[in-house]
Write a protein that holds these residues in place. Structure first.
Motif, mmCIF file in Angstrom:
data_model
loop_
_atom_site.group_PDB
_atom_site.id
_atom_site.type_symbol
_atom_site.label_atom_id
_atom_site.label_comp_id
_atom_site.label_asym_id
_atom_site.label_seq_id
_atom_site.Cartn_x
_atom_site.Cartn_y
_atom_site.Cartn_z
ATOM 1 N N ASN A 61 -1.728 14.638 9.348
ATOM 2 C CA ASN A 61 -2.431 13.652 8.545
ATOM 3 C C ASN A 61 -1.414 12.688 7.932
ATOM 4 N N HIS A 62 -1.908 11.563 7.454
ATOM 5 C CA HIS A 62 -1.045 10.640 6.732
ATOM 6 C C HIS A 62 -0.730 11.203 5.350
ATOM 7 N N GLN A 63 0.282 10.643 4.687
ATOM 8 C CA GLN A 63 0.550 10.996 3.294
ATOM 9 C C GLN A 63 -0.503 10.342 2.410
ATOM 10 N N PRO A 64 -1.105 11.092 1.496
ATOM 11 C CA PRO A 64 -2.175 10.482 0.699
ATOM 12 C C PRO A 64 -1.661 9.580 -0.411
ATOM 13 N N GLN A 65 -0.382 9.636 -0.698
ATOM 14 C CA GLN A 65 0.142 8.768 -1.759
ATOM 15 C C GLN A 65 1.485 8.186 -1.358
ATOM 16 N N TYR A 118 -2.864 5.638 -3.833
ATOM 17 C CA TYR A 118 -3.411 6.927 -3.409
ATOM 18 C C TYR A 118 -4.626 6.684 -2.521
ATOM 19 N N ALA A 120 -6.797 9.312 0.215
ATOM 20 C CA ALA A 120 -6.875 10.538 1.012
ATOM 21 C C ALA A 120 -7.437 10.260 2.399
ATOM 22 N N PRO A 143 7.858 8.694 -1.807
ATOM 23 C CA PRO A 143 6.793 9.559 -2.314
ATOM 24 C C PRO A 143 6.642 9.520 -3.832
ATOM 25 N N ARG A 144 7.644 9.003 -4.523
ATOM 26 C CA ARG A 144 7.482 8.890 -5.980
ATOM 27 C C ARG A 144 7.910 7.506 -6.464
ATOM 28 N N PRO A 145 7.403 7.110 -7.621
ATOM 29 C CA PRO A 145 7.663 5.742 -8.076
ATOM 30 C C PRO A 145 9.149 5.440 -8.197
ATOM 31 N N ASN B 40 -6.206 16.519 -5.362
ATOM 32 C CA ASN B 40 -5.868 15.089 -5.272
ATOM 33 C C ASN B 40 -6.993 14.248 -5.866
ATOM 34 N N TRP B 57 4.170 12.773 -8.471
ATOM 35 C CA TRP B 57 4.938 13.618 -7.548
ATOM 36 C C TRP B 57 4.357 13.527 -6.135
ATOM 37 N N ARG B 58 5.036 14.136 -5.207
ATOM 38 C CA ARG B 58 4.588 14.203 -3.809
ATOM 39 C C ARG B 58 3.177 14.787 -3.741
ATOM 40 N N LEU B 59 2.258 14.044 -3.159
ATOM 41 C CA LEU B 59 0.936 14.605 -2.866
ATOM 42 C C LEU B 59 0.874 14.917 -1.373
ATOM 43 N N TYR B 60 0.205 15.992 -1.061
ATOM 44 C CA TYR B 60 0.029 16.392 0.331
ATOM 45 C C TYR B 60 -1.405 16.113 0.764
ATOM 46 N N ASN B 61 -1.631 16.191 2.052
ATOM 47 C CA ASN B 61 -2.966 16.009 2.576
ATOM 48 C C ASN B 61 -3.417 17.292 3.264
#
Lengths: 705, 705
Positions: A61-65, A118, A120, A143-145, B40, B57-61
């Motif tokens: 899957n893609h990264q949600p954020q 973000y 999903a 992945p983070r600001p 999420n 922080w890193r969010l996963y899917n």
């Protein structure tokens, strides 16, 4: 005219340069995210008749954020418009912007912009448009600001109101070539293989409709056997009806209830716009038709990604794709399609199975990236994908046996070819692909400035090549044997390891000659029956100057398909099989794909080994043009490069080349001293000559055969 | 009555057993997928006023494709109904089922069912209902067809027409306690902290409405300072209007244009249904109110997941969550909430940052799983999550310094506490948490039958503990010092390492007494000002029998919040700060959370150290009841366990316990020889006695103080 072309070229290159720096904004995302998401969407559309059939391998899957980050240095405050796929916020120098998050004023001076997004359901993506601040490859993602880890990716989706998740291939309407009507039935022939949405014009009434698609007439007419079909129930419908799913077909057999009337049938042809840059003509009309049909075959399989075949899978298969990349370099030179396909095949981390579950397909993936760099010189892409190269190679390396070789482990599919041959134990061909993959890793590690790993991969490749020669080269018979299982050599000889070793340049001249003689042109070694492996077989032969033999093979094999009525090239072709039985595969009467990308290899063979154009340094920084008539009276064509198209004409007496920028060299043969209208000809061997080419300056050589 | 209860218990356990085997079907998914996706969704709802603020922080899917696999052995053919979230196919013994994929007949005999489900937007999930075949934990999941790799996960979502992505917490309407109206303004007081959707009853008219939420009246009235707000523009609205987002508040300040009329205001209270199993009453009314308010605090923070606070973050924070787990074992015993939260915190692989970016929060995560196993005995969950434990621990181990210790690296947040103290270099408290994490890993590896890793982790823990004592225990001052940086010891003493070492049982009796004396009850060591760290401080004191001191501390600190008007417990409380200044934090006037999960620790302290109930073997297979009055005249309450609730009453002369199944032991003190109405009392020391408990058989002990 020449000066004019040069001027246009210069202008275009400046404009493109500007576009990169501060031109049009484009949707951007984290590298691989959109490609993974889009390939899932495309591949999940596969059906086997009424059954949905997404790929059977691990999907990611893609990264949600994603945070989108840009450093700016503004002379004056600047207003930016922001379009986003997802929930988002905007921070300048780490502080949130309150109020309207879609129209933001960035103050003058040096600042860090951060857009946190973000989403999903589809890849987080942004489109930013200001006077100087615009979303493009100059942005970073992380992945983070505020902590960028990679360059943003894009695909020139330049409409802010069409976000990446709304991406669709364009369509255009094409008419039927023949329409045959019967009671409650219409059989439509579109004249050749095609793909798109069937449009039933001015449909009126209520009832059931079924569409049976056929690459052959027999398939379309086989209600029980057609591989793809669609069924609809309409209530009091008036007006055009367009099938919601794009399908591949030459024919469509439309069956409908009595209460339904259909005026006419057309197709919304669905396609990826590509430039038809590569061309090939010769004195042989059949060969020209082969080239044209091959180009059509490749074009139909060049879509959101390079797919294997338009009818059945439309999945992305690595072994197939890596061949289409090479064909593409001699036709469309569509780099974006190679990049998208490379991301899609790889997916994300962690890796727990081979690409497409196939051991050899993981190995081809590495090789395809090295090829890409060689043809395009695009080091940025290599750097971008390099982290995923290392994690896949870690997975591969962890699966070596005690000898440091690869063999199929539980869960692995060792494909190699559809040919009937042993596939367990240590196959020579697999170890050769592994060695080549390690060389590709070494090159790419060096590009990514990972020097320690580059040295490691280089050493692993060298060690493995030595082991391969020791284990699989039979010095007595002067051939590569097929493999070894449980320490025991199988004396079987197959073409596969021999042709790869030859093509990869792993053999000395004597070994190469022996392989050609003992294997490739020998009738005692089982023949290859897939265009897939014929690609490598013929490339290996051409690599060692056997073009005349290859011409015969192409005319025989691909010409055979044309004579059998092909409008695109097939997944498999055995001249001995005739009639409708040709369409059977996988135990199904119409299981075979009649438009399979790997069928298009003449594009590559004719461009690389007849027109003879190939890069010798990445991105055609240097290249050779080494025309070979292969028994033809004349050849004439163009090969695309990053710097424009190289035009080549050759016959027995004349060679004419219009070169592009870069260190080009023309190599040719002549029985007597040749002449040219420019440059200086240098003799480099017996009947062999060389001439340095000057970008944009056409040159004509007169020679004797 | 007792027999009756036992009978009911037995019946329930049989029914539940049946439910597991062939009872109600439930939606199932791949472990962690739904939890990641739902967390999420929940966390992305955070706002800072008008700015969306998903976690940083890193969010996963979730995985976009899952195969659901079940072996069946049917006496007769069976029809199954299938509900799915996603595109799917059904295969029996590897062959596709054609036709209706939602109503499938499975033939008699032994078969393998495979449901392949693709869903990019939300977790692939299935609901299967037949006579004997039903989706439940007996199914397996895997990334490719027919190859199971884990047990399916579920959360008893038993309605086929409400798929997991449609999950919402239930609501019920509660009225306002006070409504104050002015021109274009309504101030509503719901009487205490709560959370939900504001409902404007019978709203008529057009114009703008703004809702300013406040945990305090001051916050709601501060249009510029309220942390959360919503704005709407209505056109000719008639009827009830419900705000679309759930918010936390005690007050809501509604401002609206003149053209709008609102009849009344209520709240759709949004909650997770939990059983109020744990209870606590004592002779001290203030302590009883503290327990009640703590329970309310925990309940509001027990939602889709255990969250940190209802107003501001409603993010899932590991350090906070691990405390709520412990509180939960003494109140709701809601195991599902612990499991969901554990999955959500961890996310998926690969790991490239600490949980919540916080070094210590990764470590607490491991400890929380060991705690979960100790309280519930649920080895299945440990096995299920164990693969993600190993990958997080791999990440942690790879970040050790040359001494084998952990310190903050670039990108790490070393939190420990809001306290002002050095946080760089090797902190003693971090190494203690690390050692405890390694012990947790060793225990969980053993449960997962990964014996080699269990031994490795055990050894790593032992080595680290030896290093900790050598580096941080000051034998002269008889205290743990705070830390070491660049090889240099910082002589600073903080409570943190001392209380963790005591609580983890890493000290011998003399060291423990010294820590109590020199640190925990010393005024010279800086006080702790967060309920978060007071949790461990008071637990450490109670662990060594200082309940009487702890009672005073609870009444002082938590009683102080009640006296300041708290209706839930706060994120931070400093008795020296008064008035509206109490609500300020993070540089914002109302930045502090007034309903923060970590404020609810008296639930744990009073249940574990006063009622004295704790498991000594996983899942209360064995347990002790060791009541301690802590200076109170009497205590009376219940502690939930997997086998039912243990009831405990104690005063100076009497102890009454209603035990549950399992090897229970009552331990108590008595000045003279005690008596009981059942069992045999055994003297185990000076004034100390023990009595084996028999499940379901209440026992009363008479003693003297």
């Amino acid at each position: 005219m020449r000066m004019y072309s040069l001027f246009i070229g210069l202008l275009l290159s400046l404009v493109c340069g500007l576009a990169g720096a501060q031109g049009t904004a484009t949707w951007i995302w984290s590298p691989g995210d959109f490609e993974i998401w889009l390939s899932n969407r495309m591949q999940a559309q596969r059906v086997e008749r009424d059954v949905a059939w997404p790929p059977f391998w691990r999907l990611y899957n893609h990264q949600p954020q994603v945070n989108f980050i840009r450093q700016v240095d503004l002379a004056a405050p600047e207003d930016i418009d922001i379009a986003v796929e997802g929930i988002h916020n905007v921070a300048i120098d780490g502080r949130f912007v309150h109020g309207d998050q879609r129209h933001v004023r960035v103050p003058a001076g040096k600042h860090t912009l951060n857009l946190q997004v973000y989403n999903a359901a589809s890849p987080p993506a942004v489109f930013v448009q200001g006077r100087t601040i615009r979303s493009d490859a100059s942005w970073s993602v992380g992945p983070r600001p505020g902590a960028p880890t990679a360059h943003a990716a894009h695909w020139n989706l330049a409409a802010p109101d069409t976000p990446p998740s709304g991406y669709r291939l364009p369509t255009r309407e094409i008419p039927a070539v023949a329409v045959t009507r019967a009671e409650g039935a219409i059989l439509v022939d579109f004249g050749r293989e095609t793909t798109g949405f069937v449009k039933l014009k001015n449909l009126a009434g209520s009832g059931k409709i079924a569409l049976y698609y056929g690459e052959s007439k027999e398939e379309a007419l086989s209600v029980e056997g057609a591989e793809t079909l669609d069924r609809f129930t309409l209530a009091d419908h008036r007006g055009d009806f367009v099938a919601p799913t794009s399908r591949a077909m030459r024919y469509v057999n439309i069956r409908f209830d009595g209460g339904i009337h259909i005026d006419d049938v057309a197709l919304l042809y669905e396609y990826l716009p590509v430039a038809h840059r590569g061309t090939f003509k010769s004195s042989d009309d059949e060969l020209n038709r082969i080239w044209d049909v091959a180009q059509r075959t490749l074009e139909l399989n060049t879509r959101e990604f390079f797919i294997d075949g338009v009818k059945r899978d439309h999945w992305v298969w690595s072994g197939d794709a890596v061949q289409t990349y090479l064909m593409n370099y001699y036709t469309f030179f569509d780099s974006d399609s190679v990049k998208r396909t490379t991301w899609a095949l790889r997916g994300a981390d962690p890796v727990d199975m081979h690409i497409n579950t196939i051991l050899d397909y993981s190995l081809y993936w590495f090789i395809g990236i090295r090829d890409y760099y060689q043809y395009t010189g695009d080091a940025d892409f290599v750097k971008s994908v390099y982290p995923r190269m290392t994690t896949l190679m870690d997975f591969v390396l962890a699966r070596r046996n005690a000898n440091g070789m690869l063999e199929g482990l539980p869960g692995d599919w060792v494909f190699v070819d559809w040919a009937d041959m042993p596939k367990d134990g240590e196959l020579a061909v697999i170890q050769l692909l592994f060695a080549r993959s390690l060389e590709a890793m070494a090159d790419c590690a060096a590009l990514a400035h990972d020097d320690a790993k580059a040295a490691t991969y280089r050493q692993l490749a060298a060690d493995l090549k030595a082991k391969i020669m020791a284990a699989f080269w039979d010095p007595r018979r002067q051939v590569f044997i097929h493999g070894r299982k449980d320490g025991r050599i199988d004396p079987l000889v197959t073409r596969h390891p021999n042709m790869f070793a030859l093509m990869f340049g792993y053999l000395d001249d004597a070994q190469a000659a022996a392989v050609r003689r003992n294997v490739l042109t020998s009738d005692t070694v089982p023949k290859i029956t897939t265009p897939y492996m014929r690609f490598y077989e013929l490339a290996a032969l051409a690599e060692s100057g056997q073009q005349r033999y290859v011409t015969g093979q192409i005319k025989d094999y691909w010409g055979g398909m044309l004579r059998a009525g092909a409008t695109c090239f097939w997944e498999q072709y055995d001249p001995k099989v005739e009639g409708v039985a040709r369409y059977a595969m996988y135990g199904k009467p119409f299981g075979m794909s009649l438009c399979h990308a790997w069928g298009a290899s003449p594009l590559y063979l004719l461009g690389k080994y007849y027109l003879g154009v190939k890069p010798t340094q990445p991105g055609y920084a240097a290249y050779v043009v080494e025309p070979d008539l292969g028994g033809l009276a004349w050849i004439d064509g163009k090969v695309p490069t990053p710097h424009g198209d190289i035009a080549v004409y050759a016959d027995a007496k004349t060679i004419r080349v219009t070169p592009v920028a870069g260190q080009g060299v023309l190599r040719f043969t002549s029985a007597s001293a040749p002449r040219s209208d420019g440059g200086t000809i240098r003799r480099i061997g017996e009947r062999r000559y060389e001439l340095a080419l000057e970008g944009g300056k056409a040159v004509t050589v007169a020679r004797t055969k």
